[in-house]
Scaffold this motif. Structure first.
Motif, short mmCIF file in Angstrom:
data_model
loop_
_atom_site.label_atom_id
_atom_site.label_comp_id
_atom_site.label_asym_id
_atom_site.label_seq_id
_atom_site.Cartn_x
_atom_site.Cartn_y
_atom_site.Cartn_z
N HIS A 99 0.86 -1.18 0.00
CA HIS A 99 0.00 0.00 0.00
C HIS A 99 0.90 1.23 0.00
CE1 HIS A 99 -3.14 2.90 1.58
NE2 HIS A 99 -3.67 2.38 0.49
N ALA A 100 0.34 2.37 -0.38
CA ALA A 100 1.13 3.59 -0.46
C ALA A 100 0.23 4.80 -0.37
CB ALA A 100 1.94 3.63 -1.75
N SER A 101 0.86 5.93 -0.09
CA SER A 101 0.17 7.21 -0.03
C SER A 101 0.76 8.15 -1.06
CB SER A 101 0.32 7.82 1.37
OG SER A 101 0.03 9.21 1.36
N ALA A 102 -0.09 9.04 -1.60
CA ALA A 102 0.40 10.04 -2.54
C ALA A 102 1.38 11.00 -1.88
CB ALA A 102 -0.78 10.82 -3.13
N ALA A 103 1.46 10.98 -0.55
CA ALA A 103 2.43 11.82 0.16
C ALA A 103 3.85 11.29 0.02
CB ALA A 103 2.06 11.92 1.64
N GLY A 104 4.01 10.06 -0.50
CA GLY A 104 5.36 9.57 -0.79
C GLY A 104 5.88 8.47 0.11
N THR A 105 4.99 7.76 0.81
CA THR A 105 5.41 6.65 1.67
C THR A 105 4.72 5.37 1.21
OG1 THR A 105 5.68 8.11 3.58
CG2 THR A 105 5.51 5.75 4.03
N GLY A 106 5.46 4.28 1.16
CA GLY A 106 4.89 3.00 0.82
C GLY A 106 5.25 1.95 1.86
N SER A 148 -1.31 11.03 5.12
CA SER A 148 -0.14 11.92 5.17
C SER A 148 1.16 11.19 4.87
CB SER A 148 -0.03 12.56 6.55
OG SER A 148 0.41 11.60 7.50
N GLY A 149 1.12 9.85 4.92
CA GLY A 149 2.33 9.06 4.75
C GLY A 149 3.13 8.88 6.02
N ARG A 150 2.66 9.44 7.12
CA ARG A 150 3.44 9.36 8.37
C ARG A 150 3.34 7.98 9.02
NH1 ARG A 150 3.36 13.45 13.65
NH2 ARG A 150 4.30 11.96 15.11
N LEU A 151 2.16 7.39 9.02
CA LEU A 151 1.94 6.12 9.72
C LEU A 151 1.81 4.97 8.73
CD1 LEU A 151 -0.71 7.25 12.38
CD2 LEU A 151 1.78 7.08 12.67
N VAL A 152 2.38 3.84 9.09
CA VAL A 152 2.21 2.62 8.30
C VAL A 152 1.79 1.50 9.24
CG1 VAL A 152 3.86 3.29 6.51
CG2 VAL A 152 4.65 2.00 8.50
N GLY A 207 -6.37 -5.43 9.83
CA GLY A 207 -7.07 -4.52 8.93
C GLY A 207 -7.14 -3.08 9.41
N VAL A 208 -5.98 -2.46 9.70
CA VAL A 208 -5.95 -1.06 10.13
C VAL A 208 -6.27 -0.13 8.97
CG1 VAL A 208 -4.42 0.80 10.93
CG2 VAL A 208 -4.34 -1.45 12.04
N THR A 209 -7.02 0.94 9.26
CA THR A 209 -7.24 2.05 8.33
C THR A 209 -7.11 3.34 9.13
OG1 THR A 209 -8.76 2.98 6.66
CG2 THR A 209 -9.76 2.00 8.60
N PHE A 210 -6.45 4.35 8.56
CA PHE A 210 -6.08 5.54 9.33
C PHE A 210 -6.98 6.74 9.03
CE2 PHE A 210 -1.95 3.29 9.08
CZ PHE A 210 -1.65 3.23 10.43
N LEU A 342 -3.20 6.80 -5.93
CA LEU A 342 -2.37 8.00 -5.75
C LEU A 342 -3.10 9.18 -6.35
CD1 LEU A 342 1.22 6.67 -6.58
CD2 LEU A 342 -0.05 6.60 -4.42
N ALA A 343 -3.87 9.84 -5.54
CA ALA A 343 -4.62 11.03 -5.95
C ALA A 343 -4.73 11.93 -4.73
CB ALA A 343 -5.99 10.66 -6.48
N THR A 344 -5.07 13.19 -4.96
CA THR A 344 -5.16 14.13 -3.84
C THR A 344 -6.21 13.73 -2.82
OG1 THR A 344 -6.67 15.48 -5.15
CG2 THR A 344 -4.34 16.06 -5.20
N SER A 345 -7.18 12.91 -3.23
CA SER A 345 -8.23 12.48 -2.30
C SER A 345 -8.03 11.04 -1.88
CB SER A 345 -9.60 12.60 -2.97
OG SER A 345 -9.67 11.81 -4.15
N SER A 346 -6.79 10.52 -1.99
CA SER A 346 -6.53 9.13 -1.65
C SER A 346 -6.92 8.85 -0.21
CB SER A 346 -5.04 8.80 -1.82
OG SER A 346 -4.68 8.86 -3.16
N ALA A 347 -7.47 7.66 0.01
CA ALA A 347 -7.89 7.23 1.35
C ALA A 347 -6.91 6.24 1.91
CB ALA A 347 -9.28 6.63 1.30
N SER A 348 -7.02 6.04 3.23
CA SER A 348 -6.14 5.07 3.87
C SER A 348 -6.77 3.71 3.95
CB SER A 348 -5.80 5.54 5.27
OG SER A 348 -6.95 5.59 6.08
#
Length: 348
Positions: A99-106, A148-152, A207-210, A342-348
């Protein structure tokens, strides 16, 4: 003479053992070569992936674990969000779960080699390069990154291989990439069931979701033969139950709805789930149009659509369905799993 016979016997045993080991080594090499050759061959009717550059900072892309047969199988691939059936670009990163975030963390859960093979969780940067690696004590099953890409977060099976079996055990961890803090097992947090502290040896989380605040999260808790949707608070190190019979939650981009899978009475024991969406403000629970049993943590493709994996000819395919309960499912992408939007409205 006895000493000579003893020495000869030992020599013969040594030679025999050496021959057996050599045979095993040759067989292993041949089998490995056969597997590599099989992986390198594409199969008719499958989409093709080509190696190239994949970045988490490329806008409006869908990333996923590519299951199309060929040299890029199991690697992370990328396609345009508005043309998912288009050409696939594959990175040189193999993952079992991703999984990954558009903020730049995978986050990549993968096999690791060595004398004792196992699995590991690898935090990736925007170019899918490893930043930090954690050993994991089981088989990868779920992975998520906060918006935000901070938490995985990641979940592994410690024993058992199916949620439907009722005999599995999990370990779920959360890592804060900003502080370096690791919660290696959510079972260490204080659990509140119906507002009261609950102590038990059979707590299992997955099954965590942030949420967007990098503090709250939602997950599944199993205990006492029941499953609960729980809301967690990292600062207070607590989780509280919200409702029963809810697994693998996925928070919508606006934070108001949770998609999850629900056990429905009357369905087969090995295929018991149906996708639902819960409105957190009103409590309204909506069954979705997908009638197949979805053993996956669905992902919000956008504010109105969910994407999830179902078994396919070459492992799994990605399907989509509307989040309001109307319409019908449609095939989004063949030979793919573990999506990340990877979009500005990406969900966790």
């Amino acid at each position: 003479m006895t000493a000579d016979r003893t020495g000869t016997t030992r020599l013969l045993i040594l030679l025999l053992a050496t021959a057996v080991l050599a045979t095993v080594a040759v067989v292993s090499v041949v089998r490995a070569a056969d597997r590599a050759d099989e992986r390198s061959r594409a199969r008719p009717g499958e989409p093709q992936a080509r190696p190239g550059t994949v970045s988490l900072l490329q806008p409006d892309r869908l990333l996923f674990r590519n299951l199309a047969w060929g040299p890029e199988r199991d690697r992370i691939a990328s396609v345009p969000l508005d043309a998912p059936a288009g050409a696939r670009t594959a990175a040189g990163q193999d993952c079992l779960r991703f999984h990954a975030s558009a903020a730049g963390t995978g986050i990549c859960l993968r096999r690791k080699g060595g004398v004792v093979p196992g699995h590991e969780a690898v935090v990736l940067d925007a170019r899918l390069r490893p930043v930090r690696t954690f050993p994991v004590p089981g088989t990868p099953t779920r992975a998520r990154v906060s918006p935000s890409g901070r938490l995985v977060a990641w979940t592994v099976f410690v024993s058992g291989d199916s949620y439907a079996s009722g005999t599995f055990s999990t370990r779920t961890a959360i890592h804060d990439t900003a502080t370096g803090t690791l919660v290696p097992n959510l079972e260490a947090l204080t659990v509140l069931v119906d507002g009261r502290r609950h102590r038990a040896t059979d707590h299992n989380f997955w099954g965590v979701t942030f949420a967007a605040d990098d503090n709250r999260f939602y997950a599944t808790l199993a205990t006492g033969g029941r499953t609960y949707l729980v809301e967690g608070d990292l600062r207070s190190r607590t989780v509280r139950t919200l409702r029963e019979n809810a697994e693998c939650p996925s928070l919508s981009p606006d934070g108001t709805r949770i998609a999850y899978k629900k056990r429905v009475p009357g369905l087969p024991a090995d295929a018991p789930w149906r996708l639902h969406v819960l409105d957190l403000r009103t409590g309204t629970d909506t069954p979705l149009a997908e009638r197949a049993s979805v053993d996956d943590q669905a992902l919000w493709y956008d504010a109105h659509t969910l994407v999830y994996a179902l078994p396919g000819d070459f492992g799994a395919d990605l399907w989509s369905v509307r989040a309001d309960g109307v319409g019908r499912p449609r095939l989004l992408l063949k030979s793919a799993t573990s999506p990340a939007v990877l979009a500005t409205s990406s969900a966790s």
